[in-house]
Design an enzyme around this catalytic site. Structure first.
Site, short mmCIF file in Angstrom:
data_model
loop_
_atom_site.label_atom_id
_atom_site.label_comp_id
_atom_site.label_asym_id
_atom_site.label_seq_id
_atom_site.Cartn_x
_atom_site.Cartn_y
_atom_site.Cartn_z
N GLY A 10 2.93 8.78 -4.36
CA GLY A 10 1.88 9.49 -5.08
C GLY A 10 2.10 10.99 -5.10
O GLY A 10 3.05 11.53 -4.53
N LEU A 12 0.24 13.54 -3.80
CA LEU A 12 0.07 14.24 -2.53
C LEU A 12 1.01 13.67 -1.45
O LEU A 12 1.69 14.42 -0.75
CB LEU A 12 -1.39 14.11 -2.07
CG LEU A 12 -1.86 15.18 -1.14
CD1 LEU A 12 -2.09 16.47 -1.91
CD2 LEU A 12 -3.15 14.76 -0.45
N ASP A 47 1.42 -2.95 1.14
CA ASP A 47 0.25 -3.13 0.28
C ASP A 47 -0.98 -2.76 1.11
O ASP A 47 -1.30 -3.44 2.09
CB ASP A 47 0.17 -4.59 -0.18
CG ASP A 47 -1.06 -4.84 -1.04
OD1 ASP A 47 -1.82 -3.88 -1.33
OD2 ASP A 47 -1.27 -6.01 -1.42
N THR A 73 -6.53 5.30 -7.17
CA THR A 73 -7.11 6.57 -7.64
C THR A 73 -7.56 6.52 -9.11
O THR A 73 -8.13 7.49 -9.60
CB THR A 73 -6.09 7.73 -7.50
OG1 THR A 73 -4.91 7.37 -8.23
CG2 THR A 73 -5.74 7.98 -6.06
N THR A 112 -11.96 12.82 -1.42
CA THR A 112 -12.14 13.39 -2.76
C THR A 112 -13.47 14.11 -2.94
O THR A 112 -14.46 13.75 -2.30
CB THR A 112 -12.06 12.25 -3.80
OG1 THR A 112 -12.43 12.76 -5.08
CG2 THR A 112 -12.98 11.09 -3.48
N TYR A 135 -15.16 3.98 -7.51
CA TYR A 135 -14.13 4.77 -6.83
C TYR A 135 -14.78 5.70 -5.80
O TYR A 135 -14.39 5.72 -4.63
CB TYR A 135 -13.32 5.58 -7.85
CG TYR A 135 -12.43 6.65 -7.22
CD1 TYR A 135 -11.24 6.29 -6.58
CD2 TYR A 135 -12.78 8.00 -7.27
CE1 TYR A 135 -10.43 7.26 -6.00
CE2 TYR A 135 -11.97 8.97 -6.70
CZ TYR A 135 -10.80 8.60 -6.06
OH TYR A 135 -10.00 9.56 -5.49
N LYS A 139 -14.36 5.54 -1.76
CA LYS A 139 -13.73 6.64 -1.00
C LYS A 139 -14.69 7.13 0.09
O LYS A 139 -14.27 7.47 1.20
CB LYS A 139 -13.35 7.79 -1.93
CG LYS A 139 -12.20 7.50 -2.88
CD LYS A 139 -10.89 7.21 -2.17
CE LYS A 139 -10.33 8.44 -1.47
NZ LYS A 139 -9.04 8.16 -0.81
N1 LIG Z 1 -5.26 12.61 -7.97
C1 LIG Z 1 -6.39 13.30 -7.87
O1 LIG Z 1 -6.74 14.04 -8.79
C2 LIG Z 1 -7.24 13.21 -6.62
C3 LIG Z 1 -8.44 13.93 -6.60
C4 LIG Z 1 -9.22 13.88 -5.44
C5 LIG Z 1 -8.80 13.14 -4.35
N2 LIG Z 1 -7.65 12.43 -4.41
C6 LIG Z 1 -7.26 11.65 -3.23
O2 LIG Z 1 -6.04 12.17 -2.76
C7 LIG Z 1 -5.27 11.11 -2.15
C8 LIG Z 1 -3.88 11.15 -2.73
O3 LIG Z 1 -3.95 10.75 -4.09
P1 LIG Z 1 -2.90 11.32 -5.16
O4 LIG Z 1 -3.51 12.47 -5.81
O5 LIG Z 1 -1.58 11.48 -4.50
O6 LIG Z 1 -2.93 10.11 -6.19
P2 LIG Z 1 -1.78 9.10 -6.62
O7 LIG Z 1 -0.64 9.87 -7.15
O8 LIG Z 1 -2.45 8.08 -7.47
O9 LIG Z 1 -1.33 8.45 -5.22
C9 LIG Z 1 -1.94 7.34 -4.65
C10 LIG Z 1 -0.83 6.43 -4.17
O10 LIG Z 1 -1.42 5.27 -3.55
C11 LIG Z 1 -0.63 4.17 -3.93
N3 LIG Z 1 -1.35 2.90 -3.88
C12 LIG Z 1 -2.34 2.47 -4.68
N4 LIG Z 1 -2.69 1.21 -4.35
C13 LIG Z 1 -1.89 0.84 -3.32
C14 LIG Z 1 -1.75 -0.34 -2.55
N5 LIG Z 1 -2.52 -1.42 -2.77
N6 LIG Z 1 -0.81 -0.38 -1.58
C15 LIG Z 1 -0.02 0.69 -1.36
N7 LIG Z 1 -0.09 1.85 -2.04
C16 LIG Z 1 -1.03 1.92 -3.02
C17 LIG Z 1 -0.21 4.44 -5.37
O11 LIG Z 1 0.93 3.66 -5.65
P3 LIG Z 1 1.61 3.68 -7.10
O12 LIG Z 1 2.35 5.00 -7.16
O13 LIG Z 1 2.50 2.51 -7.09
O14 LIG Z 1 0.49 3.61 -8.11
C18 LIG Z 1 0.06 5.95 -5.31
O15 LIG Z 1 1.41 6.22 -5.04
C19 LIG Z 1 -6.08 9.84 -2.36
O16 LIG Z 1 -6.84 9.59 -1.21
C20 LIG Z 1 -7.00 10.19 -3.51
O17 LIG Z 1 -8.20 9.41 -3.48
C21 LIG Z 1 -6.86 12.46 -5.52
#
Ligand SMILES: NC(=O)c1ccc[n+]([C@@H]2O[C@H](COP(=O)([O-])OP(=O)(O)OC[C@H]3O[C@@H](n4cnc5c(N)ncnc54)[C@H](OP(=O)(O)O)[C@@H]3O)[C@@H](O)[C@H]2O)c1
Length: 299
Positions: A10, A12, A47, A73, A112, A135, A139
């Site tokens: 992902g 982050l 997973d 997400t 988040t 969502y 969270k």
């Molecule tokens: N993105 C935002 O704007 C945002 C905003 C606020 C808070 N956050 C929080 O920040 C954190 C990091 O998110 P991010 O921004 O890095 O988003 P992201 O790019 O969507 O990363 C989330 C990762 O979790 C993986 N994932 C989803 N389902 C899974 C499963 N069943 N088993 C294993 N891995 C799984 C996804 O895999 P895939 O790559 O295969 O899909 C992805 O790589 C999360 O806690 C999110 O809630 C994000």
């Protein structure tokens, strides 16, 4: 130190693995094969919806510190699939936390600004959450699961994460560059206040929180500027020298499955006081984003 990162494919989590590689013994835990550039880290396919898979990988590695950045997400997907959202965002976090407690590993679980309803942001750590939508609620439950099952952990809330790194997932920020670059207009919500967070800045903050502090409870680790999405788009366009059309839209005028908090965003003064890696303001963040983009174009 042996550091594990979930959500390692992902935005982050990927940035965190790349920052840690070569400085610590690192394992990325991601869904499916690794999509990061090669480096000195190991990988496990897990997973988060399957407790045994996460527990097994953390135990085999004998993790001493865990950055839990994995989550479902996609907010509209979560709205359609509440069972999956619950299994991954609550169950997965609970399993990571349980395993951290058993291994006596320090945990930082990422959350988040969506835990707030968006009535009166930007929000500080002491404001009371009121999540709306699947969502957001999953969270918020994940935060409680982490703090209940791994007492002493930290919950790091972030917002609107983006990165210009090659291979990083498409986001609002990258779509602005791509669409305006092709001469297409970009729609942007004029009534959503957000705290855009460059993934590499966010990752550096949460890793410092994880490895160099014993901070417990919630900390807001987002970018330092809260602004509406139209202004964000304008700032991106200006840095890239793009002059196309940015069309302001109202959230209520667009059919969206999951509710979006409107006046959201996070106040980050506590992180700024606590950490060496400061939340960076939009101008400095977009400068880094631009440099990342140029490096990726040159590849
Ligand atoms: N993105 C935002 O704007 C945002 C905003 C606020 C808070 N956050 C929080 O920040 C954190 C990091 O998110 P991010 O921004 O890095 O988003 P992201 O790019 O969507 O990363 C989330 C990762 O979790 C993986 N994932 C989803 N389902 C899974 C499963 N069943 N088993 C294993 N891995 C799984 C996804 O895999 P895939 O790559 O295969 O899909 C992805 O790589 C999360 O806690 C999110 O809630 C994000």
């Amino acid at each position: 130190m042996k550091v594990a990162v979930t959500g390692a494919n992902g935005l982050l989590g990927g940035a965190a693995v790349l920052l840690l590689a070569g400085r610590h013994e690192v394992i990325g835990l991601g869904r499916g094969p690794c999509r990061l550039p090669a480096g000195s880290y190991s990988w496990a396919d897990v997973d988060l919806g399957d407790g045994r898979s996460v527990e097994g990988a953390l135990r085999d590695f004998r993790a001493e510190a865990v950055l839990h950045a994995g989550a479902m997400t996609d907010v509209d997907f979560c709205e359609r699939e509440p069972e999956t959202a619950w299994r991954v965002n609550v169950g997965g976090t609970a399993e990571v936390a349980r395993t951290c407690r058993a291994l006596q590993a320090r945990l930082v679980a990422v959350s988040t600004d969506y835990v707030f309803d968006g009535a009166a942001g930007p929000y500080g750590e002491d404001d009371v959450p009121n999540p709306r939508g699947v969502y957001a609620r999953s969270k918020r439950c994940g935060e409680d699961a982490a703090m209940l099952l791994a007492p002493g952990c930290a919950v790091a809330r972030t917002a609107v994460v983006y990165s210009g790194r090659a291979g990083a997932k498409s986001t609002f920020a990258t779509q602005i560059v791509e669409k305006l670059g092709r001469g297409e207009p970009v729609k942007a919500f004029r009534d959503q206040i957000v705290s855009p967070t460059l993934a590499e800045n966010g990752a550096a903050m949460v890793l410092e929180l994880l490895l160099e502090t014993d901070y417990q409870g919630v900390l807001h680790t987002a970018g330092a500027s809260a602004l509406d999405r139209v202004e964000f788009a304008r700032r991106v366009a200006a840095r890239f020298g793009l002059s196309g059309e940015i069309v302001p839209v109202r959230t209520a005028d667009v059919k969206l499955l999951a509710p979006r908090p409107l006046r959201a965003g996070l106040r980050v003064d506590r992180a700024a006081a606590l950490l060496r890696e400061k939340p960076i303001a939009i101008g400095a963040a977009l400068e880094r984003f631009y440099q990342q983009w140029m490096a990726r174009e040159a590849e």
